[in-house]
Each structure stands twice: as C-alpha cells, then as structure tokens.
Design an enzyme around this catalytic site. Structure first.
Site, PDB file in Angstrom:
ATOM      1  N   LYS A 188      59.484 -52.974  12.183  1.00  0.00           N
ATOM      2  CA  LYS A 188      60.295 -52.902  10.952  1.00  0.00           C
ATOM      3  C   LYS A 188      61.557 -51.390  11.012  1.00  0.00           C
ATOM      4  CE  LYS A 188      59.193 -56.638   8.136  1.00  0.00           C
ATOM      5  NZ  LYS A 188      58.524 -56.930   6.786  1.00  0.00           N
ATOM      6  N   GLN A 215      56.251 -55.275   1.192  1.00  0.00           N
ATOM      7  CA  GLN A 215      55.585 -55.893   2.353  1.00  0.00           C
ATOM      8  C   GLN A 215      54.475 -56.513   1.565  1.00  0.00           C
ATOM      9  OE1 GLN A 215      56.091 -55.843   5.696  1.00  0.00           O
ATOM     10  NE2 GLN A 215      54.845 -58.083   6.151  1.00  0.00           N
ATOM     11  N   ASP A 241      65.142 -58.189   0.526  1.00  0.00           N
ATOM     12  CA  ASP A 241      64.606 -58.976   0.718  1.00  0.00           C
ATOM     13  C   ASP A 241      65.159 -60.718   0.052  1.00  0.00           C
ATOM     14  OD1 ASP A 241      62.395 -59.420   2.707  1.00  0.00           O
ATOM     15  OD2 ASP A 241      60.754 -58.322   1.160  1.00  0.00           O
TER      16      ASP A 241
END
Ligand code: NDP
Length: 293
Positions: free
Chosen positions: A54, A98, A123
């Site tokens: 990422k 995460q 997200d």
C-alpha cells in the site's frame, strides 16, 4: 465458448493513472496532496507485506503515505488515541487499521474501526458509510466490492436489468456488493451457507460474484453459459498455490467473461484504496469530486 479473461492489472492501471492525474491537478490547482495513514499493530508477516504494498502504491502515484508501526503490546486506548490524533491531522485524508489486530485487542475491533472519522474511513467500514451505501448515497465504499464494480464498468459490461447473484454475505464483500449492484439496477440475489439449492440460483445469474473463501467452490454446472463470473476468493492450497472460489479452468469454457486468481479482483483492491484516498481528500477540501468518477 471460451470466456474473455478480465485481467486485474489492466483495469488497476487505468484506475491508478486516473488517480495520478487527479493528484497532479489537486497539487497544482489546490495545493492539496492527498495523504493516507496505515496503522499496523504487531508483527504479522502477511500484514507487513500488505502494508508495504500500500505504501509503495501511494508513493508511485503521489499520495503522501505514513505507516505507523505499533508494538503488539499496544493497548486499545493507545490505539484509539493514535486514531484520534490522525482524525485531526490535516495532512491525512485516509486512515486504515490493518487487520487482524493482535489477540488481546481483537474483541475491540469494531470499536477501534468505528473511531476512524467517517470522512477519513477509506476502507468504507464505518457504520455511517455503510448506511450511506445502503440508502444509495455512495461515499467511501469498501475497496474490494467497489473494485469489482469498477472492473465491470471499465469493461463495458452492462449491469442494469441483469440478474446478479452474490455468493457470500460478509460486511466486507457480499453485502456491499449487493448494494452496489442494486444501485446500478441489477436484480440481485444474495446466497450464503444456509441457502438451499444453490446451483439452481447461481444458474440464473448473468453476473455471478463468488465471495465464499472456499477453493473451487463454483463449479461449471453452477454457471449459465455466457455469464460474467467475478471471483473474489483468495485461497491458499497445497504448495502455497493461490486459487479463487471458482473452478477457473472448467468455468472459463462456459462463461462469457471471468476474473482469474491471482491477477484478478485482488489487484483492484489497492487501486480502489488509492481512489478512496483521493476522493476523501477532495470531499474534505470541497473540491468537485465528479472529476474522479
Ligand atoms: P467471510 O468468511 O466473511 O464470508 C464468507 C461467506 O460465504 C459467508 O457469508 C458464508 O455464509 C458464505 N458461505 C460459506 N459457505 C457457503 C456455502 N457452502 N454456500 C454458500 N455460501 C457459503 O469471507 P469474506 O467475504 O471476507 O471473503 C470471501 C473471500 O474473498 C475469501 O477467500 C477472502 O480471502 C477473499 N477476499 C479477497 C479480497 C481481495 O482483495 N480480493 C478482499 C476480501 C476478501 P454465512 O454468512 O452463512 O456464514
């Protein structure tokens, strides 16, 4: 019939290129650099690889990226404090924690994710963003199902009026996939582990999305000839080989189009994270986001 193979890298490259152009515009016309913060707690090796990917993807297209590495012993309160600090940090427009979290704070996962400001929730897991999606006001949408939809749109595959079947009803994939397809005027059926006579339902699908987490679960007899088959599954089998939820070799002989695993939907997920970060920056700074769609 042999299916058209929907290669993820081809679509991901288009999305990333568009993000790159939008970022250049934001930098020159609005002195705005979109910023993403990724928090990783502990030493999970797979998580470290995902986070590094990422970070690298952000740097490639000009997003400011911060990786915040916290020790496995981090308390729930310390993590909440860090999120609150990022919620107020003007350099940061997207925040991602995460998963999985270490065992001792895993039970607090929902509370921790809900602490992220909905405006920076790239997200798309915050109840505010989930609710917006459900009422047809797409804001920040979960990256994997959003990537599936973008792939269909970029491949010029019509959705309106089609019969779509989604196998799986998770909050991360199945449910948002349902809302995204419905909003684009498909007639959508969602199946799960209690669904009866699954093959009979899936054979009705013009668009079949598999998000089950079981290798080769969708077999050729479950697919209508000419259907578009989107395989979200990522399953590791013997010799560390990765396979999807669909029996690719058999199904590609009857489907009209199909995504491979690896090399399909997975590549779209990071691209949509970048897209969401740029979008969040635009919304926070009230720059016209239509340019991004
Ligand atoms: P979950 O385990 O949360 O959900 C799986 C779903 O499949 C559940 O709704 C479950 O039903 C359903 N299911 C299980 N068995 C059956 C069955 N026999 N018949 C019908 N439905 C069944 O998984 P996720 O949604 O998080 O992920 C699904 C897959 O996608 C996984 O392989 C995951 O690794 C992959 N994935 C890939 C991503 C990417 O970037 N490409 C991102 C996210 C996930 P029930 O609700 O009744 O239990």
């Amino acid at each position: 019939m042999t299916a058209k193979i929907l290669e993820g890298k081809y679509f991901a490259a288009q999305i990333k290129e568009k993000c790159k152009q939008d970022i250049e515009m934001l930098k020159t016309e609005h002195q705005l650099t979109p910023g993403l913060a990724v928090i990783i707690v502990g030493e999970n090796p797979a998580s470290k690889v995902y986070v590094a990917n990422k970070h690298r993807s952000c740097e490639e297209i000009g997003i400011y990226s911060e990786v915040i590495e916290l020790p496995a012993s981090t308390s729930k309160q310390a993590l909440l404090d860090k999120i609150e600090h990022l919620n107020c940090d003007p350099k940061i427009h997207g925040i991602l924690v995460q998963l999985p979290l270490p065992e001792h704070i895993r039970a607090a996962e929902t509370e921790i994710l809900n602490a992220i400001s909905p405006a920076k929730d790239v997200d798309g897991f915050h109840p505010v963003n989930v609710g917006k999606l459900a009422i047809g006001e797409e804001h920040l949408v979960p990256c994997t199902p959003y990537g599936c939809i973008k792939m269909l749109e970029l491949a010029d595959i019509p959705i309106a009026g089609k019969q779509a079947v989604v196998i799986g009803r998770s909050n991360i994939v199945g449910k948002p996939m349902f809302h995204l397809l419905l909003a684009r005027h498909a007639t959508v059926t969602v199946c799960h582990s209690r669904s009866k006579d699954l093959a009979n339902i899936t054979r009705q699908a013009d668009i079949l999305v598999a998000a089950v987490g079981k290798p080769h679960f969708v077999t050729v007899d479950m697919v209508k000839p000419g259907a578009v088959v989107i395989d979200v599954g990522i399953n590791r089998i013997a010799d560390k080989k990765l396979v999807g939820d669909v029996d690719f070799e058999q199904v590609k002989e009857v489907a009209g189009a199909i995504t491979p695993v690896p090399g399909g939907v997975g590549l779209l997920t990071i691209a949509m994270l970048l897209h969401n970060t740029v979008k969040a920056a635009c919304i926070i700074h009230q720059v016209n986001v239509k340019a991004l769609e």
